[in-house]
Design a protein around this motif. Structure first.
Motif, PDB file in Angstrom:
ATOM      1  N   ARG A 141      -9.918  -9.938   6.708  1.00 46.33           N
ATOM      2  CA  ARG A 141     -10.952  -9.291   5.889  1.00 46.33           C
ATOM      3  C   ARG A 141     -10.588  -7.834   5.581  1.00 46.33           C
ATOM      4  O   ARG A 141     -10.813  -7.351   4.482  1.00 46.33           O
ATOM      5  CB  ARG A 141     -12.301  -9.365   6.611  1.00 46.33           C
ATOM      6  N   PHE A 142      -9.992  -7.147   6.552  1.00 46.58           N
ATOM      7  CA  PHE A 142      -9.605  -5.756   6.339  1.00 46.58           C
ATOM      8  C   PHE A 142      -8.645  -5.645   5.160  1.00 46.58           C
ATOM      9  O   PHE A 142      -8.797  -4.772   4.299  1.00 46.58           O
ATOM     10  CB  PHE A 142      -8.964  -5.180   7.611  1.00 46.58           C
ATOM     11  N   ILE A 143      -7.673  -6.535   5.100  1.00 44.49           N
ATOM     12  CA  ILE A 143      -6.718  -6.492   3.982  1.00 44.49           C
ATOM     13  C   ILE A 143      -7.419  -6.837   2.680  1.00 44.49           C
ATOM     14  O   ILE A 143      -7.208  -6.172   1.660  1.00 44.49           O
ATOM     15  CB  ILE A 143      -5.524  -7.430   4.242  1.00 44.49           C
ATOM     16  N   LEU A 144      -8.251  -7.865   2.696  1.00 43.80           N
ATOM     17  CA  LEU A 144      -8.985  -8.234   1.482  1.00 43.80           C
ATOM     18  C   LEU A 144      -9.824  -7.062   0.962  1.00 43.80           C
ATOM     19  O   LEU A 144      -9.947  -6.874  -0.246  1.00 43.80           O
ATOM     20  CB  LEU A 144      -9.885  -9.438   1.753  1.00 43.80           C
ATOM     21  N   ASP A 145     -10.370  -6.280   1.875  1.00 42.72           N
ATOM     22  CA  ASP A 145     -11.240  -5.163   1.484  1.00 42.72           C
ATOM     23  C   ASP A 145     -10.485  -3.899   1.098  1.00 42.72           C
ATOM     24  O   ASP A 145     -11.038  -3.042   0.418  1.00 42.72           O
ATOM     25  CB  ASP A 145     -12.206  -4.833   2.626  1.00 42.72           C
ATOM     26  N   THR A 146      -9.237  -3.763   1.546  1.00 43.46           N
ATOM     27  CA  THR A 146      -8.550  -2.482   1.340  1.00 43.46           C
ATOM     28  C   THR A 146      -7.353  -2.544   0.402  1.00 43.46           C
ATOM     29  O   THR A 146      -6.891  -1.495  -0.033  1.00 43.46           O
ATOM     30  CB  THR A 146      -8.076  -1.893   2.686  1.00 43.46           C
ATOM     31  N   LEU A 147      -6.857  -3.725   0.083  1.00 44.10           N
ATOM     32  CA  LEU A 147      -5.697  -3.824  -0.803  1.00 44.10           C
ATOM     33  C   LEU A 147      -6.164  -3.983  -2.242  1.00 44.10           C
ATOM     34  O   LEU A 147      -6.985  -4.854  -2.538  1.00 44.10           O
ATOM     35  CB  LEU A 147      -4.809  -5.010  -0.412  1.00 44.10           C
ATOM     36  N   THR A 148      -5.664  -3.123  -3.110  1.00 45.44           N
ATOM     37  CA  THR A 148      -5.965  -3.205  -4.534  1.00 45.44           C
ATOM     38  C   THR A 148      -4.660  -3.424  -5.280  1.00 45.44           C
ATOM     39  O   THR A 148      -3.729  -2.623  -5.148  1.00 45.44           O
ATOM     40  CB  THR A 148      -6.635  -1.912  -5.034  1.00 45.44           C
ATOM     41  N   PHE A 149      -4.602  -4.497  -6.038  1.00 48.24           N
ATOM     42  CA  PHE A 149      -3.399  -4.795  -6.816  1.00 48.24           C
ATOM     43  C   PHE A 149      -3.309  -3.889  -8.030  1.00 48.24           C
ATOM     44  O   PHE A 149      -4.315  -3.456  -8.579  1.00 48.24           O
ATOM     45  CB  PHE A 149      -3.392  -6.262  -7.243  1.00 48.24           C
ATOM     46  N   SER A 150      -2.089  -3.646  -8.464  1.00 49.68           N
ATOM     47  CA  SER A 150      -1.863  -2.703  -9.563  1.00 49.68           C
ATOM     48  C   SER A 150      -2.031  -3.334 -10.936  1.00 49.68           C
ATOM     49  O   SER A 150      -2.202  -2.621 -11.920  1.00 49.68           O
ATOM     50  CB  SER A 150      -0.464  -2.087  -9.450  1.00 49.68           C
ATOM     51  N   THR A 151      -1.993  -4.645 -11.019  1.00 44.24           N
ATOM     52  CA  THR A 151      -2.129  -5.301 -12.333  1.00 44.24           C
ATOM     53  C   THR A 151      -3.353  -6.199 -12.351  1.00 44.24           C
ATOM     54  O   THR A 151      -3.763  -6.755 -11.318  1.00 44.24           O
ATOM     55  CB  THR A 151      -0.893  -6.159 -12.675  1.00 44.24           C
ATOM     56  N   GLU A 152      -3.892  -6.364 -13.516  1.00 44.83           N
ATOM     57  CA  GLU A 152      -5.060  -7.234 -13.703  1.00 44.83           C
ATOM     58  C   GLU A 152      -4.720  -8.677 -13.348  1.00 44.83           C
ATOM     59  O   GLU A 152      -5.520  -9.376 -12.728  1.00 44.83           O
ATOM     60  CB  GLU A 152      -5.546  -7.140 -15.162  1.00 44.83           C
TER      61      GLU A 152
ATOM     62  N   LYS B 123       0.833  -1.209   0.000  1.00 37.98           N
ATOM     63  CA  LYS B 123       0.000   0.000   0.000  1.00 37.98           C
ATOM     64  C   LYS B 123       0.863   1.253   0.000  1.00 37.98           C
ATOM     65  O   LYS B 123       0.574   2.220  -0.720  1.00 37.98           O
ATOM     66  CB  LYS B 123      -0.930   0.012   1.209  1.00 37.98           C
ATOM     67  N   ARG B 124       1.922   1.248   0.790  1.00 31.63           N
ATOM     68  CA  ARG B 124       2.813   2.410   0.851  1.00 31.63           C
ATOM     69  C   ARG B 124       3.499   2.638  -0.494  1.00 31.63           C
ATOM     70  O   ARG B 124       3.582   3.767  -0.979  1.00 31.63           O
ATOM     71  CB  ARG B 124       3.849   2.227   1.961  1.00 31.63           C
ATOM     72  N   LEU B 125       3.968   1.570  -1.126  1.00 28.23           N
ATOM     73  CA  LEU B 125       4.630   1.713  -2.424  1.00 28.23           C
ATOM     74  C   LEU B 125       3.652   2.170  -3.496  1.00 28.23           C
ATOM     75  O   LEU B 125       4.023   2.932  -4.392  1.00 28.23           O
ATOM     76  CB  LEU B 125       5.308   0.399  -2.824  1.00 28.23           C
ATOM     77  N   ALA B 126       2.404   1.736  -3.409  1.00 35.44           N
ATOM     78  CA  ALA B 126       1.391   2.184  -4.369  1.00 35.44           C
ATOM     79  C   ALA B 126       1.158   3.685  -4.231  1.00 35.44           C
ATOM     80  O   ALA B 126       1.017   4.394  -5.230  1.00 35.44           O
ATOM     81  CB  ALA B 126       0.090   1.420  -4.156  1.00 35.44           C
ATOM     82  N   GLN B 127       1.152   4.180  -2.995  1.00 34.70           N
ATOM     83  CA  GLN B 127       0.961   5.615  -2.772  1.00 34.70           C
ATOM     84  C   GLN B 127       2.142   6.420  -3.303  1.00 34.70           C
ATOM     85  O   GLN B 127       1.972   7.549  -3.756  1.00 34.70           O
ATOM     86  CB  GLN B 127       0.786   5.905  -1.287  1.00 34.70           C
ATOM     87  N   ASN B 128       3.333   5.828  -3.248  1.00 41.88           N
ATOM     88  CA  ASN B 128       4.537   6.529  -3.708  1.00 41.88           C
ATOM     89  C   ASN B 128       4.823   6.311  -5.183  1.00 41.88           C
ATOM     90  O   ASN B 128       5.837   6.783  -5.683  1.00 41.88           O
ATOM     91  CB  ASN B 128       5.749   6.090  -2.871  1.00 41.88           C
ATOM     92  N   HIS B 129       3.965   5.570  -5.860  1.00 39.68           N
ATOM     93  CA  HIS B 129       4.106   5.313  -7.295  1.00 39.68           C
ATOM     94  C   HIS B 129       5.440   4.657  -7.647  1.00 39.68           C
ATOM     95  O   HIS B 129       6.028   4.951  -8.673  1.00 39.68           O
ATOM     96  CB  HIS B 129       3.901   6.597  -8.104  1.00 39.68           C
ATOM     97  N   ALA B 130       5.908   3.750  -6.793  1.00 45.42           N
ATOM     98  CA  ALA B 130       7.165   3.023  -7.010  1.00 45.42           C
ATOM     99  C   ALA B 130       6.829   1.719  -7.725  1.00 45.42           C
ATOM    100  O   ALA B 130       6.712   0.663  -7.108  1.00 45.42           O
ATOM    101  CB  ALA B 130       7.864   2.775  -5.682  1.00 45.42           C
ATOM    102  N   LYS B 131       6.678   1.787  -9.044  1.00 41.85           N
ATOM    103  CA  LYS B 131       6.121   0.675  -9.816  1.00 41.85           C
ATOM    104  C   LYS B 131       6.938  -0.613  -9.735  1.00 41.85           C
ATOM    105  O   LYS B 131       6.378  -1.693  -9.569  1.00 41.85           O
ATOM    106  CB  LYS B 131       5.930   1.089 -11.273  1.00 41.85           C
TER     107      LYS B 131
END
Length: 178
Positions: free
Chosen positions: A85-96, A30-38
């Motif tokens: 459940r919290f992680i399942l509900d809040t983590l969004t992966f960057s690739t399909e 989540k932190r890396l997604a916020q920092n756009h560190a692809k």
């Protein structure tokens, strides 16, 4: 961890270790997604999916084994399942591809199944969404040094469960502060 997976036995402490590692890896992603560190994000998401496999396997064992052990480990305030459940509900992966990964879907399915078992045996407790009454930080440093990690542990009061609280900073910190 592989020992208890092979023996199909688990303890609350082992489950806590697995969930804590799941939370840690999800927080990194989540932190890396916020920092756009692809590039680093792709590696972090692979790490998440690797631990997802272990979490899924633990829940699968719990689902198919002794229900009294399932009730003992996942019942009570149902905190362990709420953390998953919290992680399942809040983590969004960057690739399909990662979003469609069967390990992730499998974890969602077995989490639903264990929740349903807890409901059937009458011990399911919904997650508390209470806000803390107060948050205090103790042990502040007089000065901060570049490159030196700092950790401030809060003292939280109120009808909350510390492990389900999530902290964030808005707006995001500059990239050189992580």
């Amino acid at each position: 961890l592989s020992g208890f997976l092979q023996s199909r036995q688990y303890t609350a402490e082992e489950v806590d270790q697995v969930i804590a590692e799941f939370e840690r890896r999800a927080d990194v992603a989540k932190r890396l997604a916020q920092n756009h560190a692809k590039v680093r994000l792709a590696a972090a998401e692979r790490d998440v999916l690797n631990i997802v496999e272990t979490v899924r396997d633990v829940l699968s064992i719990a689902e198919s084994a002794d229900k009294s052990l399932l009730a003992e480990v996942f019942g009570g305030d149902c905190e362990r399942l709420h953390r998953i459940r919290f992680i399942l509900d809040t983590l969004t992966f960057s690739t399909e591809a990662d979003r469609k990964d069967q390990r992730w879907a499998g974890l969602q399915d077995v989490t639903d199944s264990v929740e349903e078992i807890l409901k059937q045996i009458g011990i399911w407790k919904p997650r508390k969404n209470n806000a803390p009454k107060s948050i205090e930080y103790h042990g502040w440093c007089e000065s901060l040094e570049p490159g030196r990690p700092i950790h401030f542990l809060p003292t939280v009061s109120g009808d909350v469960t510390m492990s389900t609280l999530r902290w964030s900073i808005e707006p995001n910190l500059p990239q050189f502060l992580t």
